[in-house]
Design an enzyme around this catalytic site. Structure first.
Site, PDB file in Angstrom:
ATOM      1  N   HIS A 194       0.864  -1.181   0.000  1.00 18.74           N
ATOM      2  CA  HIS A 194       0.000   0.000   0.000  1.00 18.74           C
ATOM      3  C   HIS A 194       0.902   1.233   0.000  1.00 18.74           C
ATOM      4  O   HIS A 194       1.662   1.465   0.938  1.00 18.74           O
ATOM      5  CB  HIS A 194      -0.917   0.010   1.231  1.00 18.74           C
ATOM      6  CG  HIS A 194      -1.870   1.170   1.231  1.00 18.74           C
ATOM      7  ND1 HIS A 194      -3.118   1.118   0.637  1.00 18.74           N
ATOM      8  CD2 HIS A 194      -1.753   2.426   1.749  1.00 18.74           C
ATOM      9  CE1 HIS A 194      -3.722   2.277   0.795  1.00 18.74           C
ATOM     10  NE2 HIS A 194      -2.927   3.091   1.457  1.00 18.74           N
ATOM     11  N   CYS A 195       0.804   2.017  -1.050  1.00 16.67           N
ATOM     12  CA  CYS A 195       1.642   3.207  -1.206  1.00 16.67           C
ATOM     13  C   CYS A 195       0.948   4.401  -0.554  1.00 16.67           C
ATOM     14  O   CYS A 195      -0.154   4.791  -0.964  1.00 16.67           O
ATOM     15  CB  CYS A 195       1.912   3.487  -2.683  1.00 16.67           C
ATOM     16  SG  CYS A 195       3.008   4.890  -2.966  1.00 16.67           S
ATOM     17  N   VAL A 196       1.587   4.975   0.452  1.00 15.17           N
ATOM     18  CA  VAL A 196       1.009   6.109   1.166  1.00 15.17           C
ATOM     19  C   VAL A 196       0.971   7.344   0.281  1.00 15.17           C
ATOM     20  O   VAL A 196      -0.004   8.103   0.274  1.00 15.17           O
ATOM     21  CB  VAL A 196       1.804   6.376   2.459  1.00 15.17           C
ATOM     22  CG1 VAL A 196       1.244   7.586   3.185  1.00 15.17           C
ATOM     23  CG2 VAL A 196       1.777   5.154   3.364  1.00 15.17           C
ATOM     24  N   GLY A 199      -1.771   6.924  -2.137  1.00 14.80           N
ATOM     25  CA  GLY A 199      -3.072   6.779  -1.501  1.00 14.80           C
ATOM     26  C   GLY A 199      -3.849   5.589  -1.986  1.00 14.80           C
ATOM     27  O   GLY A 199      -5.083   5.564  -1.880  1.00 14.80           O
TER      28      GLY A 199
END
Length: 347
Positions: A194-196, A199
């Site tokens: 999950h790439c912050v 998003g």
């Protein structure tokens, strides 16, 4: 004083309610945080570009007159990187619930053609949704099981229990390589991470877009660093405060470039071996990969085929890969000789 504070608080609440009505996405803390990060990333890009244009205006104007293509290519790369960022952040990683819906709809539309003899399994062991009804008939759970259950169970060895494969959060049957993301609260096909900053999750549907975004960001970061270094080399003694700002920005840019290059190499390695970050890091926690040796890539079809499938062959994001058999794992575990590599047998 109290009346003034009460009035200010009431006005602030009314303004907040109006903003939430105009922009419903701001009511969700997760989406609000994602939007703030996106705005921050765009502002970082604009700051680096703006400082360069302000500090080196004369050189930029002269270069634009002599070599307009140079400035044009840089601005094109700048705009393309931001576009690729928003395209990747807005793309779907491939959710299991969407694949399950597509499988059920595809099955219902093919029920009249149940005597079809066209196989749904390709030569490399991938199954593309929707599949034909005769494939749905082969099930370890009987013909009364839902189409998605039948399809997923065919991806696992015979005798696998559905209880071990059912997500306790989404209550859906997970195919191989899928994982539940607690940030998105959905199960993702070929979950990578999950790439912050984006998003969103990186999965089967947008992993290639994410790789291309890293490529463009790395090229833009390198080009900007060269322009900053060229300015400092030619104007190191003009204005000390501007030089200090440029040096600080160049240092942070160099750190970002190192991180981007390592990230690009890492995801290129994943693409060539048909792996995901989750499978590489959490290999011992995945039940069906615990018994597989470390140097064996169970879903690899050779470097060339892996890279082609990664970049070019994703016609549908719902490509389910079955677990390889013991014989296929034995073949993949054999070491390659130099002659095999020269003859492209590894591909």
């Amino acid at each position: 004083m109290k009346m003034a504070n009460s009035f200010c608080r009431q006005y602030r609440d009314q303004l907040s309610d109006r903003c939430l009505n105009w922009f419903p996405c701001l009511s969700d803390p997760g989406r609000r945080s994602s939007i703030c990060l996106k705005v921050a990333l765009v502002m970082i890009h604009l700051i680096y570009l703006g400082v360069l244009l302000i500090a080196d205006t004369d050189n930029v104007i002269q270069t634009a007159k002599k070599n307009p293509w140079y400035i044009g290519l840089y601005l094109l790369l700048f705009v393309a990187t931001l576009i690729q960022y928003f395209v990747t952040s807005g793309s779907s990683p491939g959710y299991v619930i969407d694949a399950m819906r597509a499988a059920n709809e595809g099955y219902s539309s093919r029920v009249p053609h149940i005597n079809s003899k066209q196989p749904a399994t390709s030569n490399n062991g991938n199954v593309v949704i929707p599949v034909d009804a005769n494939t749905m008939g082969r099930s370890f759970l009987g013909s009364n099981a839902p189409p998605w259950t039948q399809l997923v169970m065919e991806m696992y060895p015979p005798g696998t229990s559905t209880r071990q494969l059912t997500c306790s959060y989404c209550n859906v049957l997970q195919p191989p390589r899928a994982k539940h993301c607690h940030d998105c609260d959905k199960c993702v096909l070929q979950f990578d991470h999950h790439c912050v900053w984006l998003g969103t999750c990186i999965g089967q549907g947008n992993h290639c877009r994410f790789w291309w975004y890293i490529c463009e960001e790395t090229a833009l970061c390198l080009w900007t660093g060269i322009l900053y270094a060229s300015y400092l080399k030619a104007n190191i003694s003009r204005s000390w405060w501007m030089d200090a700002i440029m040096i600080v920005l160049l240092i942070t840019l160099s750190i970002s470039l190192i991180f981007l290059v390592l990230l690009l190499l890492f995801h290129s390695y994943l693409a060539l071996t048909n792996q995901t970050t989750y499978e590489l890091v959490r290999r011992r926690r995945i039940p069906y990969m615990r018994a597989i040796p470390e140097r064996v890539y169970p879903f690899s079809n050779g470097m060339c085929q892996n890279f082609y499938n990664f970049c070019c062959a994703q016609i549908s994001i719902y490509n389910l890969e079955r677990l390889p058999t013991a014989r296929e794992l034995e073949v993949k575990s054999q070491s390659l000789a130099c002659s095999d590599i020269l003859c492209c047998r590894c591909c």
